[in-house]
Every structure is written in C-alpha cells, then in structure tokens.
Design an enzyme around this catalytic site. Structure first.
Site, PDB file in Angstrom:
ATOM      1  N   LEU A  61      23.025  75.673 -11.814  1.00 13.18           N
ATOM      2  CA  LEU A  61      23.993  76.761 -11.637  1.00 13.18           C
ATOM      3  C   LEU A  61      25.220  76.283 -10.872  1.00 13.18           C
ATOM      4  CD1 LEU A  61      21.342  79.437 -10.682  1.00 13.18           C
ATOM      5  CD2 LEU A  61      22.610  79.311 -12.843  1.00 13.18           C
ATOM      6  N   ASN A 103      14.488  79.978  -5.580  1.00 17.81           N
ATOM      7  CA  ASN A 103      13.907  79.102  -6.614  1.00 17.81           C
ATOM      8  C   ASN A 103      12.565  78.595  -6.122  1.00 17.81           C
ATOM      9  OD1 ASN A 103      13.781  77.383  -8.956  1.00 17.81           O
ATOM     10  ND2 ASN A 103      14.318  75.654  -7.625  1.00 17.81           N
ATOM     11  N   HIS A 162      10.413  75.136  -6.660  1.00 15.88           N
ATOM     12  CA  HIS A 162      10.552  73.789  -7.201  1.00 15.88           C
ATOM     13  C   HIS A 162       9.206  73.079  -7.076  1.00 15.88           C
ATOM     14  CE1 HIS A 162      12.494  70.074  -8.333  1.00 15.88           C
ATOM     15  NE2 HIS A 162      11.876  69.485  -7.340  1.00 15.88           N
ATOM     16  N   THR A 203      21.342  76.999  -3.033  1.00 14.10           N
ATOM     17  CA  THR A 203      22.729  76.785  -2.625  1.00 14.10           C
ATOM     18  C   THR A 203      23.362  75.861  -3.657  1.00 14.10           C
ATOM     19  OG1 THR A 203      22.199  74.845  -1.303  1.00 14.10           O
ATOM     20  CG2 THR A 203      22.097  76.992  -0.180  1.00 14.10           C
ATOM     21  N   GLU A 261      23.867  72.797  -3.524  1.00 19.13           N
ATOM     22  CA  GLU A 261      23.212  71.487  -3.597  1.00 19.13           C
ATOM     23  C   GLU A 261      21.885  71.614  -4.346  1.00 19.13           C
ATOM     24  OE1 GLU A 261      21.344  68.141  -0.629  1.00 19.13           O
ATOM     25  OE2 GLU A 261      22.270  69.931   0.227  1.00 19.13           O
ATOM     26  N   GLU A 287       1.661  78.026  -7.227  1.00 23.00           N
ATOM     27  CA  GLU A 287       2.954  78.718  -7.287  1.00 23.00           C
ATOM     28  C   GLU A 287       2.768  80.222  -7.462  1.00 23.00           C
ATOM     29  OE1 GLU A 287       5.539  77.104 -10.247  1.00 23.00           O
ATOM     30  OE2 GLU A 287       5.577  75.109  -9.354  1.00 23.00           O
TER      31      GLU A 287
HETATM   32  N1  NHR Z   1      21.305  75.524  -9.289  1.00 19.43           N
HETATM   33  C1  NHR Z   1      21.771  75.235  -8.083  1.00 19.43           C
HETATM   34  N2  NHR Z   1      23.090  75.339  -7.886  1.00 19.43           N
HETATM   35  N3  NHR Z   1      20.980  74.847  -7.051  1.00 19.43           N
HETATM   36  C2  NHR Z   1      19.666  74.740  -7.252  1.00 19.43           C
HETATM   37  O1  NHR Z   1      18.913  74.357  -6.231  1.00 19.43           O
HETATM   38  C3  NHR Z   1      19.093  75.015  -8.520  1.00 19.43           C
HETATM   39  C4  NHR Z   1      19.966  75.416  -9.535  1.00 19.43           C
HETATM   40  C5  NHR Z   1      19.487  75.691 -10.812  1.00 19.43           C
HETATM   41  C6  NHR Z   1      18.153  75.539 -11.098  1.00 19.43           C
HETATM   42  C7  NHR Z   1      15.857  74.869 -10.449  1.00 19.43           C
HETATM   43  C8  NHR Z   1      15.623  73.342 -10.401  1.00 19.43           C
HETATM   44  C9  NHR Z   1      14.165  73.015 -10.187  1.00 19.43           C
HETATM   45  O2  NHR Z   1      13.455  73.756  -9.523  1.00 19.43           O
HETATM   46  C10 NHR Z   1      17.276  75.122 -10.092  1.00 19.43           C
HETATM   47  C11 NHR Z   1      17.742  74.872  -8.801  1.00 19.43           C
HETATM   48  C12 NHR Z   1      17.164  72.334 -13.704  1.00 19.43           C
HETATM   49  C13 NHR Z   1      17.581  71.040 -13.446  1.00 19.43           C
HETATM   50  C14 NHR Z   1      18.298  70.237 -14.497  1.00 19.43           C
HETATM   51  O3  NHR Z   1      18.517  69.049 -14.327  1.00 19.43           O
HETATM   52  C15 NHR Z   1      17.331  70.504 -12.194  1.00 19.43           C
HETATM   53  C16 NHR Z   1      16.700  71.272 -11.226  1.00 19.43           C
HETATM   54  C17 NHR Z   1      16.294  72.571 -11.483  1.00 19.43           C
HETATM   55  C18 NHR Z   1      16.524  73.102 -12.735  1.00 19.43           C
HETATM   56  N4  NHR Z   1      18.740  70.866 -15.622  1.00 19.43           N
HETATM   57  C19 NHR Z   1      19.449  70.253 -16.726  1.00 19.43           C
HETATM   58  C20 NHR Z   1      20.913  70.745 -16.757  1.00 19.43           C
HETATM   59  O4  NHR Z   1      21.727  70.014 -17.348  1.00 19.43           O
HETATM   60  C21 NHR Z   1      18.853  70.621 -18.047  1.00 19.43           C
HETATM   61  C22 NHR Z   1      17.449  70.128 -18.199  1.00 19.43           C
HETATM   62  C23 NHR Z   1      16.747  70.722 -19.427  1.00 19.43           C
HETATM   63  O5  NHR Z   1      17.277  71.624 -20.089  1.00 19.43           O
HETATM   64  O6  NHR Z   1      15.608  70.293 -19.663  1.00 19.43           O
HETATM   65  O7  NHR Z   1      21.224  71.842 -16.276  1.00 19.43           O
HETATM   66  O8  NHR Z   1      13.720  71.933 -10.641  1.00 19.43           O
HETATM   67  C1  GAR Z   2       7.015  75.817 -12.600  1.00 20.63           C
HETATM   68  O1  GAR Z   2       6.071  74.831 -12.233  1.00 20.63           O
HETATM   69  C2  GAR Z   2       8.272  75.638 -11.778  1.00 20.63           C
HETATM   70  O2  GAR Z   2       8.031  75.163 -10.477  1.00 20.63           O
HETATM   71  C3  GAR Z   2       8.984  74.598 -12.568  1.00 20.63           C
HETATM   72  O3  GAR Z   2       8.717  74.870 -13.919  1.00 20.63           O
HETATM   73  C4  GAR Z   2       7.499  75.569 -14.026  1.00 20.63           C
HETATM   74  C5  GAR Z   2       7.776  76.851 -14.752  1.00 20.63           C
HETATM   75  O4  GAR Z   2       6.604  77.445 -15.183  1.00 20.63           O
HETATM   76  N1  GAR Z   2      10.376  74.666 -12.335  1.00 20.63           N
HETATM   77  C6  GAR Z   2      11.186  73.690 -12.638  1.00 20.63           C
HETATM   78  O5  GAR Z   2      10.791  72.600 -12.990  1.00 20.63           O
HETATM   79  C7  GAR Z   2      12.634  74.044 -12.529  1.00 20.63           C
HETATM   80  N2  GAR Z   2      13.412  72.911 -12.886  1.00 20.63           N
HETATM   81  P1  GAR Z   2       6.604  78.907 -15.754  1.00 20.63           P
HETATM   82  O6  GAR Z   2       7.709  79.016 -16.789  1.00 20.63           O
HETATM   83  O7  GAR Z   2       5.253  79.038 -16.407  1.00 20.63           O
HETATM   84  O8  GAR Z   2       6.801  79.852 -14.624  1.00 20.63           O
END
Ligand code: NHR
Ligand code: GAR
Length: 221
Positions: A98, A112, A114, A146, A148, A179
């Site tokens: 985001l 979120n 993670h 946030t 980051e 979770e």
């Molecule tokens: N946005 C912000 N600004 N900050 C965070 O801490 C966020 C966020 C959006 C999503 C979830 C996060 C996780 O829990 C989350 C936290 C997606 C990616 C990623 O690399 C990384 C972390 C998380 C979610 N996404 C790719 C992208 O280009 C696409 C990957 C795909 O589609 O498979 O956005 O892990």
């Molecule tokens: C969960 O394990 C969550 O922590 C992780 O994806 C799974 C979603 O499961 N999140 C990420 O990896 C975000 N990047 P769900 O769709 O069954 O809730």
C-alpha cells in the site's frame, strides 16, 4: 443490537481468507462486538470472497490490474472504505503493498498480520526463510501498518516451535491456526479502546508495547 451502531471493520484479502473466517466466527460468537462492513479483495478469484458471501457480508473486488498505478488502485480502496464508513481496516492475507494514498488516511486504524516473528523476515516466503536459517521458532506478528513494509509497530506476536521435518507448507499450516486465535484478540483490544498507535509506537492499556509485540498466550484476554 442494531448493527449500525457497531464499529465497522473492513477485511482486505487476496486468497483463502481463513483469517477472514476467523473474524466472521469471532463476530458471530460475540467475542468481537463489531460488524464486518465490507470485505475487499484485489483478486477476483479469492476463495475468501465465497466465505464472505456465505456469511452474508458485502464484498467488493478491486482488481489492481485495472489500474495504471498503485496510487490509483489505493484511491479506489479508500473510496470504498469511506463509502462503507469503516472504522478499522484489517489486512488478512492481503498481498498488495500500500502507498501513502491509503496508509495516510487510515494510519492508526490499519492492522496487518505477517507470518513471521518480526523484525525477522519482512516481505515474502517467510516460512522457507525461517527453515533455511535453521530457526527453532516461527510464528506471526500483528502490527500497525505504516509506510515501511512490515515495519510498523508490532502489537501481538505468537510463536511456536519448528519441527525437524517441517516444510514451508507444514509450518504455514500451524502458523495459520495460531493466526486465527491471535488476530481477533488484537482487534478486540483495538475496539475496546485499549490499543493505540502513538508517535513512539504501539500502546496497550497505557503502556508502550515492546519492539517484538506482546507475547500471545492462549489464555490472553
Ligand atoms: N503496505 C504497507 N504500506 N505497509 C505494510 O506493512 C504492508 C502493506 C501492504 C501489505 C502485508 C505484507 C505481509 O504481511 C502488507 C503490509 C505484500 C507484499 C508484496 O511484496 C509484501 C508484504 C505484504 C504483502 N506484494 C507484491 C506487490 O508488488 C505482490 C506479491 C504478489 O502479488 O504475490 O505489491 O507479508
Ligand atoms: C496468512 O498466513 C497471513 O499471515 C499471510 O498470508 C496468509 C493468508 O491466509 N499474509 C501474507 O503473507 C501477507 N503478505 P488467509 O488468506 O487464509 O487468511
């Protein structure tokens, strides 16, 4: 009780939606006194959309591929969140990073989960990275979102032991169950007014939360 007076959650998903299901169940059991006002998926094929339909919840698909930029996608999310009068945004397996267009208006109201023991392994492939490093423990962390990526202040951290024969899949399955127990608890704290994001980090019951989050226990309330 009239659902219009309940705090309104948005759950953002991309896939299976098992965390969404945990929120649906927690609301049904009144462990969470809240209404899921909207479920939004960026992925039209997300299985979680069916879970939402089955529970009679409003859903909205906003496909990121329909937008030229991340900012335009995020603006469409913000518009939907505002029209659904959302109080708290819950990322639950939501896979799009985001931008400030969404984070800024919802900062402090955006959570979120993670699948790692943050600050270890932000980003993707967390379970494989934990196993490759020979970690004795793995888990999940609820944090305020946030700017980051996976860097916002941790709230709640649940840990479990890795097993000698673990694969990324077997470990992910156990972390997933953890979770479902811990994420609704963090949301409950927020809705009870016990949890805030401040300039110095996350605060629970007036006390700063440590950098690794509160350690989750099955009997925590
Ligand atoms: N946005 C912000 N600004 N900050 C965070 O801490 C966020 C966020 C959006 C999503 C979830 C996060 C996780 O829990 C989350 C936290 C997606 C990616 C990623 O690399 C990384 C972390 C998380 C979610 N996404 C790719 C992208 O280009 C696409 C990957 C795909 O589609 O498979 O956005 O892990
Ligand atoms: C969960 O394990 C969550 O922590 C992780 O994806 C799974 C979603 O499961 N999140 C990420 O990896 C975000 N990047 P769900 O769709 O069954 O809730």
């Amino acid at each position: 009780m009239n659902s219009q007076v309940l705090p309104r959650l948005a759950i953002l998903i991309s896939g299976h939606g098992t965390n969404l299901q945990a929120f649906i169940d927690a609301c049904a059991r009144r462990e969470l006194v809240a209404h899921i006002g909207i479920v939004i998926s960026n992925n039209p094929k997300a299985v979680g959309l069916q879970r939402a339909h089955n529970a009679g919840l409003a859903t909205h698909t906003i496909d990121h591929r329909d937008f030229a930029t991340r900012e335009e996608f995020d603006q469409a999310l913000v518009n939907e969140l505002h029209s659904a009068s959302i109080d708290l945004v819950v990322l639950a397996g939501f896979m799009r990073i985001l931008t400030p267009v969404l984070v800024q208006p919802f900062v402090g109201r955006l959570l979120n989960i993670h699948p790692s023991l943050l600050p270890k392994y932000p980003g993707m492939r967390t379970h494989q990275r934990a196993l490759d490093s020979g970690d004795a423990e793995a888990g999940a962390t609820v944090h305020f979102v946030t700017q980051e990526l996976d860097g916002g202040p941790p709230i709640l951290q649940g840990r479990l032991p890795t097993l000698p024969d673990d694969t990324a899949e077997s470990l992910a399955a156990r972390v997933s169950i953890l979770e479902h127990a811990m994420y609704p608890l963090a949301v409950r704290w927020y809705l009870q007014g016990r949890l805030q994001l401040t300039d110095n980090g996350a605060v629970l019951d007036g006390k700063m939360i440590a950098a690794t989050g509160v350690q989750y226990r099955a009997d925590a309330r």
